[in-house]
Design an enzyme around this catalytic site. Structure first.
Site, PDB file in Angstrom:
ATOM      1  N   ASP A 114      30.630  -6.135 -22.020  1.00 33.90           N
ATOM      2  CA  ASP A 114      29.752  -6.902 -22.971  1.00 33.90           C
ATOM      3  C   ASP A 114      28.287  -6.969 -22.665  1.00 33.90           C
ATOM      4  O   ASP A 114      28.194  -7.641 -21.572  1.00 33.90           O
ATOM      5  CB  ASP A 114      30.264  -8.351 -23.054  1.00 33.90           C
ATOM      6  CG  ASP A 114      29.772  -9.208 -24.040  1.00 33.90           C
ATOM      7  OD1 ASP A 114      28.875  -8.880 -24.413  1.00 33.90           O
ATOM      8  OD2 ASP A 114      30.286 -10.337 -24.232  1.00 33.90           O
ATOM      9  N   GLU A 144       5.578   2.071  -2.900  1.00 38.02           N
ATOM     10  CA  GLU A 144       5.404   1.069  -1.621  1.00 38.02           C
ATOM     11  C   GLU A 144       5.650  -0.477  -1.792  1.00 38.02           C
ATOM     12  O   GLU A 144       4.631  -1.112  -1.703  1.00 38.02           O
ATOM     13  CB  GLU A 144       4.074   1.451  -1.057  1.00 38.02           C
ATOM     14  CG  GLU A 144       3.835   2.773  -0.641  1.00 38.02           C
ATOM     15  CD  GLU A 144       2.407   3.346  -0.054  1.00 38.02           C
ATOM     16  OE1 GLU A 144       1.539   2.155  -0.297  1.00 38.02           O
ATOM     17  OE2 GLU A 144       2.186   4.264   0.319  1.00 38.02           O
ATOM     18  N   GLU A 161       5.846  -4.088  -1.084  1.00 39.18           N
ATOM     19  CA  GLU A 161       5.778  -4.895  -0.036  1.00 39.18           C
ATOM     20  C   GLU A 161       6.704  -6.179  -0.437  1.00 39.18           C
ATOM     21  O   GLU A 161       6.979  -6.490  -1.383  1.00 39.18           O
ATOM     22  CB  GLU A 161       4.307  -5.391   0.157  1.00 39.18           C
ATOM     23  CG  GLU A 161       3.341  -4.307   0.551  1.00 39.18           C
ATOM     24  CD  GLU A 161       1.946  -4.466   0.219  1.00 39.18           C
ATOM     25  OE1 GLU A 161       1.010  -3.789   0.820  1.00 39.18           O
ATOM     26  OE2 GLU A 161       1.619  -5.572  -0.414  1.00 39.18           O
ATOM     27  N   GLU A 189       2.900  -6.502   7.447  1.00 41.89           N
ATOM     28  CA  GLU A 189       1.728  -6.015   6.508  1.00 41.89           C
ATOM     29  C   GLU A 189       0.676  -7.205   6.835  1.00 41.89           C
ATOM     30  O   GLU A 189       0.889  -7.977   7.614  1.00 41.89           O
ATOM     31  CB  GLU A 189       1.998  -6.031   5.034  1.00 41.89           C
ATOM     32  CG  GLU A 189       2.204  -4.719   4.472  1.00 41.89           C
ATOM     33  CD  GLU A 189       0.965  -4.031   4.369  1.00 41.89           C
ATOM     34  OE1 GLU A 189       0.069  -4.677   4.579  1.00 41.89           O
ATOM     35  OE2 GLU A 189       1.004  -2.824   3.964  1.00 41.89           O
ATOM     36  N   GLU A 220       6.577  -4.090   5.158  1.00 40.70           N
ATOM     37  CA  GLU A 220       6.790  -3.073   4.392  1.00 40.70           C
ATOM     38  C   GLU A 220       7.615  -1.956   4.858  1.00 40.70           C
ATOM     39  O   GLU A 220       7.576  -1.875   6.188  1.00 40.70           O
ATOM     40  CB  GLU A 220       5.437  -2.293   3.879  1.00 40.70           C
ATOM     41  CG  GLU A 220       5.253  -1.245   3.022  1.00 40.70           C
ATOM     42  CD  GLU A 220       4.010  -0.643   2.576  1.00 40.70           C
ATOM     43  OE1 GLU A 220       3.993   0.772   2.421  1.00 40.70           O
ATOM     44  OE2 GLU A 220       3.049  -1.225   2.539  1.00 40.70           O
ATOM     45  N   HIS A 223       1.962  -0.030  -4.668  1.00 43.20           N
ATOM     46  CA  HIS A 223       1.516   1.027  -4.869  1.00 43.20           C
ATOM     47  C   HIS A 223       2.286   2.369  -5.047  1.00 43.20           C
ATOM     48  O   HIS A 223       3.324   2.440  -4.568  1.00 43.20           O
ATOM     49  CB  HIS A 223       0.571   1.535  -3.500  1.00 43.20           C
ATOM     50  CG  HIS A 223      -0.293   0.474  -2.937  1.00 43.20           C
ATOM     51  ND1 HIS A 223      -0.660   0.274  -1.725  1.00 43.20           N
ATOM     52  CD2 HIS A 223      -0.819  -0.888  -3.522  1.00 43.20           C
ATOM     53  CE1 HIS A 223      -1.553  -0.743  -1.553  1.00 43.20           C
ATOM     54  NE2 HIS A 223      -1.520  -1.419  -2.762  1.00 43.20           N
ATOM     55  N   ARG A 248      -9.999   1.873  -0.900  1.00 44.40           N
ATOM     56  CA  ARG A 248      -8.634   0.932  -1.358  1.00 44.40           C
ATOM     57  C   ARG A 248      -9.204  -0.245  -2.342  1.00 44.40           C
ATOM     58  O   ARG A 248      -8.283  -1.160  -2.768  1.00 44.40           O
ATOM     59  CB  ARG A 248      -7.936   0.049  -0.265  1.00 44.40           C
ATOM     60  CG  ARG A 248      -7.134   1.296   0.773  1.00 44.40           C
ATOM     61  CD  ARG A 248      -6.528   0.830   1.911  1.00 44.40           C
ATOM     62  NE  ARG A 248      -5.459   1.616   2.458  1.00 44.40           N
ATOM     63  CZ  ARG A 248      -5.442   2.780   2.993  1.00 44.40           C
ATOM     64  NH1 ARG A 248      -6.639   3.378   3.018  1.00 44.40           N
ATOM     65  NH2 ARG A 248      -4.341   3.485   3.211  1.00 44.40           N
ATOM     66  N   GLU A 285      -2.564   7.695  -5.950  1.00 43.63           N
ATOM     67  CA  GLU A 285      -1.814   6.503  -5.933  1.00 43.63           C
ATOM     68  C   GLU A 285      -2.248   5.380  -6.753  1.00 43.63           C
ATOM     69  O   GLU A 285      -3.577   4.937  -6.810  1.00 43.63           O
ATOM     70  CB  GLU A 285      -2.242   6.073  -4.375  1.00 43.63           C
ATOM     71  CG  GLU A 285      -1.663   4.660  -3.809  1.00 43.63           C
ATOM     72  CD  GLU A 285      -2.121   4.200  -2.545  1.00 43.63           C
ATOM     73  OE1 GLU A 285      -1.440   3.258  -1.821  1.00 43.63           O
ATOM     74  OE2 GLU A 285      -3.329   4.756  -1.957  1.00 43.63           O
ATOM     75  N   ARG A 303      -2.642   1.728  -7.802  1.00 44.35           N
ATOM     76  CA  ARG A 303      -2.667   0.560  -6.655  1.00 44.35           C
ATOM     77  C   ARG A 303      -2.436  -0.866  -7.458  1.00 44.35           C
ATOM     78  O   ARG A 303      -2.198  -1.829  -6.593  1.00 44.35           O
ATOM     79  CB  ARG A 303      -3.856   0.507  -5.773  1.00 44.35           C
ATOM     80  CG  ARG A 303      -3.938   1.759  -5.049  1.00 44.35           C
ATOM     81  CD  ARG A 303      -5.128   1.617  -3.951  1.00 44.35           C
ATOM     82  NE  ARG A 303      -5.273   0.487  -3.203  1.00 44.35           N
ATOM     83  CZ  ARG A 303      -4.653   0.347  -1.986  1.00 44.35           C
ATOM     84  NH1 ARG A 303      -4.125   1.179  -1.481  1.00 44.35           N
ATOM     85  NH2 ARG A 303      -4.973  -0.817  -1.128  1.00 44.35           N
TER      86      ARG A 303
END
Length: 469
Positions: A51, A130, A132, A213, A221, A270, A340, A358, A360
């Protein structure tokens, strides 16, 4: 793995229960258990009825019959149940036409992979997220008419230096933004993460690294291997399940909430991406940072549609408490090699096979099936329409002069803003029938319920700001 292989696995491991799992719109796994006596090989052909009317954002009671279709490739033995249990991830099938339900996230992911092949651009999209997370000793909250309250209890937290603990206060703990990544006893969670890694690998999810981290109070992580879109989303769901349950076994609690604590880094997810064809990485080339022109166009598509993407990649009101400058959160829509502070980074790799980008800004509240599918659709739109992202940004984007800063677009500042952007910029998602307008409408309605609940709840900071005025 074939259906016959699964049946052999059931016999060899003396499995007593089959756990059929699927993912709802918000990204939470749901399950139903079958005794092995009620499970046959034919289930892989005909599925299991259930259902769907009680799943938030799905069918109404007037059309609730759905089918769970198990995927034999997803099989693993659950490491937590008392009785031997085999887990199978399922697609949700619409019984009227035998196709994947248009609001089923896993079916959307499969349609995204099929759409990539249909374009002729590539035959495989690889994703490497990735996510965290935080591990706390305990958490408390209350929301009622008398007020609101939340509290995080963590012996590892920087604020716990004066707390009285059984056995004494050891004094070794990460400071604010000091968690990356000292050895124990400052890092108090190594053994828990190691147990998580072993459980993941036992369940078929290859692991590459684990570490503390940046944030205090237990931010962690676990790095897992990249894979194809749907499988990698399956693995992300398995990772969340294992992280939360191993923490529970240790008498602790784990959360993927993007910003559970104030004044330190939040948790992102990321997402590494590349497109391949005939065994060749199409993102490797001679352009910026060793990328191909196709990869740059893919970046252009993500930047163009980033604010609509935010509604899916950052789907919580709490997501936007992470997306602020100076906490390693990428708010500027720019790309760069190894920078970054940019929302899209090109990681350094000497091997062209490893060339990728990547993204982020996503966070682990994102439903991985929807997140990866939406990123792929934005990137493909960039490739198809040759959307060049402009020059790379190799400066620290948090400390630009005002005139330069004003020229760089940013991610959304709230979930409400992101949902409005999704409503206005959705056609790239509906190409090839991957996402339907019906799903997008239902998604926006579901998420606006969250927006309105937070909007109508008095916040403790408002007492601080206004009580004595």
């Amino acid at each position: 793995m074939s259906a016959k292989d699964v049946m052999k696995m059931i016999e060899e491991n003396e499995v007593r229960f089959i756990d059929l799992r699927f993912t709802d719109t918000r990204g939470k796994e749901q399950h139903v258990g079958l005794p092995v006596s009620a499970f046959e090989e034919e289930h892989f052909e005909h599925g299991h009825p259930f259902d769907g009317s009680s799943i938030a954002g799905w069918k109404g009671i007037q059309a609730s019959d759905m089918i769970l279709m198990p995927d034999p490739d997803s099989a693993y033995l659950d490491p937590f149940f008392d009785e031997s249990t085999l887990v199978l991830s399922c697609d949700v099938i619409e019984p009227s036409d035998g196709k994947g339900y248009d609001r089923d996230p896993r079916s959307i992911a499969k349609r995204a992979e099929a759409y990539l092949k249909s374009t002729g651009i590539g035959d495989t999209a690889f994703f490497g997220p990735e996510p965290e997370f935080f591990i706390f000793d305990a958490v408390e909250w209350s929301v009622d008419m008398s007020g609101v309250y939340s509290k995080i209890i963590s012996e590892e937290a920087a604020w716990s230096t004066a707390e009285k603990f059984e056995g004494g206060n050891v004094g070794h703990r990460p400071r604010v933004k000091g968690g990356y990544f000292p050895v124990p006893p400052v890092d108090s969670l190594n053994d828990i993460r190691a147990a998580m890694v072993l459980a993941l690998e036992a369940c078929g999810v290859p692991c590459e690294v684990h570490h503390h981290e940046v944030a205090t109070a237990g931010q962690c992580e676990i790095g897992t291997k990249f894979s194809t879109l749907t499988e990698r989303a399956d693995w992300t769901q398995t990772l969340k399940y294992i992280v939360q349950n191993v923490a529970h076994q240790y008498g602790k609690t784990a959360t993927f909430m993007p910003k559970p604590i104030v004044g330190d880094n939040g948790s992102g997810m990321h997402v590494h991406q590349s497109i391949w064809k005939d065994g060749q990485n199409l993102f490797a080339g001679n352009e910026y940072a060793g990328l191909s022109e196709m990869a740059l166009y893919y970046i252009g598509g993500i930047i163009k549609h980033a604010r609509a993407l935010n509604a899916i990649t950052n789907p919580a009101t709490n997501s936007y408490k992470r997306l602020v400058p100076h906490y390693e959160a990428p708010v500027k829509l720019a790309y760069s090699a190894r920078n970054r502070s940019a929302s899209i980074r090109i990681p350094f790799t000497a091997n062209p096979k490893g060339r990728r980008l990547e993204t982020r800004f996503p966070d682990p509240m994102a439903n991985p099936y929807l997140c990866f599918s939406a990123l792929l659709m934005a990137g493909l739109d960039g490739i198809q329409n040759k959307i060049h992202p402009g020059d790379a940004a190799d400066k620290n984007l948090y400390d630009l002069p005002p005139e330069e800063d004003a020229k760089i677009p940013t991610v959304c500042e709230s979930l409400e803003q992101a949902l409005k952007a999704l409503d206005e910029d959705r056609s790239f998602l509906t190409q090839g029938g991957v996402f339907s307008n019906d799903f997008i409408d239902a998604y926006i309605e579901l998420k606006m319920e969250e927006v309105n609940r937070v909007r109508m709840t008095t916040h403790p900071v408002e007492f601080d700001l206004y009580y004595s005025l």
